[in-house]
Design a protein around this motif. Structure first.
Motif, short mmCIF file in Angstrom:
data_model
loop_
_atom_site.label_atom_id
_atom_site.label_comp_id
_atom_site.label_asym_id
_atom_site.label_seq_id
_atom_site.Cartn_x
_atom_site.Cartn_y
_atom_site.Cartn_z
N ASN A 34 -1.94 4.25 -0.93
CA ASN A 34 -2.69 3.06 -0.51
C ASN A 34 -2.08 1.77 -1.02
OD1 ASN A 34 -4.65 4.59 0.92
ND2 ASN A 34 -5.79 4.95 -0.98
N ASN A 38 -1.72 0.00 2.50
CA ASN A 38 -2.93 -0.73 2.89
C ASN A 38 -2.66 -2.23 2.90
OD1 ASN A 38 -5.48 -1.62 3.50
ND2 ASN A 38 -6.49 -0.67 1.73
N ASN A 58 3.79 11.94 10.55
CA ASN A 58 2.80 12.90 11.02
C ASN A 58 3.36 13.80 12.12
OD1 ASN A 58 0.67 12.34 9.30
ND2 ASN A 58 -0.14 10.71 10.61
N TYR A 73 4.24 15.45 -1.48
CA TYR A 73 3.98 14.02 -1.50
C TYR A 73 4.21 13.51 -2.91
CZ TYR A 73 1.30 15.21 2.69
OH TYR A 73 0.91 15.69 3.92
N GLU A 103 -7.99 4.13 -6.37
CA GLU A 103 -7.72 4.28 -4.94
C GLU A 103 -6.29 3.89 -4.59
OE1 GLU A 103 -9.53 5.48 -2.31
OE2 GLU A 103 -10.84 6.23 -3.89
N LYS A 106 -3.77 6.84 -4.49
CA LYS A 106 -4.08 8.02 -3.68
C LYS A 106 -3.22 8.04 -2.43
CE LYS A 106 -8.84 8.66 -5.27
NZ LYS A 106 -10.27 8.70 -4.86
N ASP A 108 -2.22 8.11 1.29
CA ASP A 108 -2.86 7.51 2.46
C ASP A 108 -3.56 8.60 3.29
OD1 ASP A 108 -3.17 6.45 5.21
OD2 ASP A 108 -2.11 4.71 4.41
N CYS A 109 -4.84 8.39 3.55
CA CYS A 109 -5.63 9.43 4.21
C CYS A 109 -5.27 9.61 5.68
CB CYS A 109 -7.12 9.14 4.06
SG CYS A 109 -7.67 7.64 4.89
N SER A 110 -4.48 8.71 6.25
CA SER A 110 -4.08 8.86 7.65
C SER A 110 -2.95 9.88 7.82
CB SER A 110 -3.66 7.52 8.25
OG SER A 110 -2.53 6.99 7.59
N HIS A 112 -1.35 13.54 7.85
CA HIS A 112 -1.91 14.85 8.23
C HIS A 112 -1.65 15.87 7.12
CE1 HIS A 112 -1.63 13.68 12.79
NE2 HIS A 112 -2.44 12.91 12.09
N SER A 113 -2.33 15.66 6.03
CA SER A 113 -2.14 16.53 4.85
C SER A 113 -2.96 17.80 4.98
CB SER A 113 -2.56 15.78 3.58
OG SER A 113 -1.86 14.57 3.45
N ASP A 115 -4.40 21.34 2.47
CA ASP A 115 -4.76 21.68 1.09
C ASP A 115 -3.61 22.32 0.32
OD1 ASP A 115 -7.30 20.70 1.49
OD2 ASP A 115 -8.19 22.66 1.92
#
Length: 214
Positions: A34, A38, A58, A73, A103, A106, A108-110, A112-113, A115
């Motif tokens: 982020n 971001n 992605n 990552y 935050e 962390k 980036d939540c976009s 395609h990770s 588990d």
């Protein structure tokens, strides 16, 4: 010399040959966190618009899943006292924003990770320096490191240089790496292709995935 003359100059002297792909790849996603992605948050002083690079990353992640290719990552974070930042923090005050468990650091939540992907914390530019990345790759018999992320002139370039130094094939995906500076990005890609790794397109990597699938 103009760009074309420089390219000819280097090629005549044996620079820029292709290392090529190996047989067992892993994907290294460098610092798409982020704090760096971001760009809409003014508090993220190290950020830039990397939406296109994340989109291309992605595409690679999605194509790699049926093949079971390992994905790693990296993030970069520091303790509150910044003692683990060494003297690097004297060069870049923005590193002070990379505090552990915030935050900012962390992934980036976009992206395609999944588990079973790995997340590795580093302290400096190279993904190898002070980490167990080399042993992780060696234990899985990885010979090819497909690199995306940011920044091209910083952590991506440093990781590529160390990758080839440790005997891995660095494959830098041109559309999937980015930088705050266009000039630094372009120069770094030129430098990597000339001396350290292969700068290739997303389509070239996808074609490679198709070959190893069959």
């Amino acid at each position: 010399m103009n760009d074309t003359e420089e390219k000819i100059f280097f090629e005549k002297r044996g620079f820029g040959k292709n290392i090529g792909f190996g047989e067992r790849p892993a994907i290294l996603v460098v610092d798409f966190i982020n704090a760096f992605t971001n760009y809409q948050n003014p508090e993220m002083v190290l950020s830039s618009n990397l939406e296109k690079q994340i989109y291309e990353t992605n595409r690679l992640l999605d194509a790699s899943r049926p093949l079971g290719i390992p994905v790693i990552y990296t993030t970069i974070s520091y303790d509150d006292d910044l003692l683990d930042a060494g003297i690097w923090v004297l060069k870049q005050s923005g590193l002070e924003t990379l505090r552990a468990e915030t935050e900012a650091v962390k992934i980036d939540c976009s992206l395609h990770s999944q588990d079973n992907d790995s997340v590795m914390t580093k302290k400096y530019a190279s993904s190898f320096f002070g980490t167990d990345l080399s042993s992780r790759l060696t234990s899985q018999q990885i010979d090819t490191l497909i690199i995306t992320g940011c920044t091209t002139s910083g952590c991506v370039r440093a990781s590529a240089v160390d990758a080839v130094s440790y005997g891995f094939r660095p494959i830098i995906v041109e559309e999937a790496v980015g930088d705050r500076s266009v000039a630094a990005h372009n120069q770094s890609l030129f430098d990597i292709q000339a001396k350290y790794g292969d700068v290739v397109s997303v389509e070239t990597v996808l074609s490679y995935f198709e070959r190893i699938k069959s």
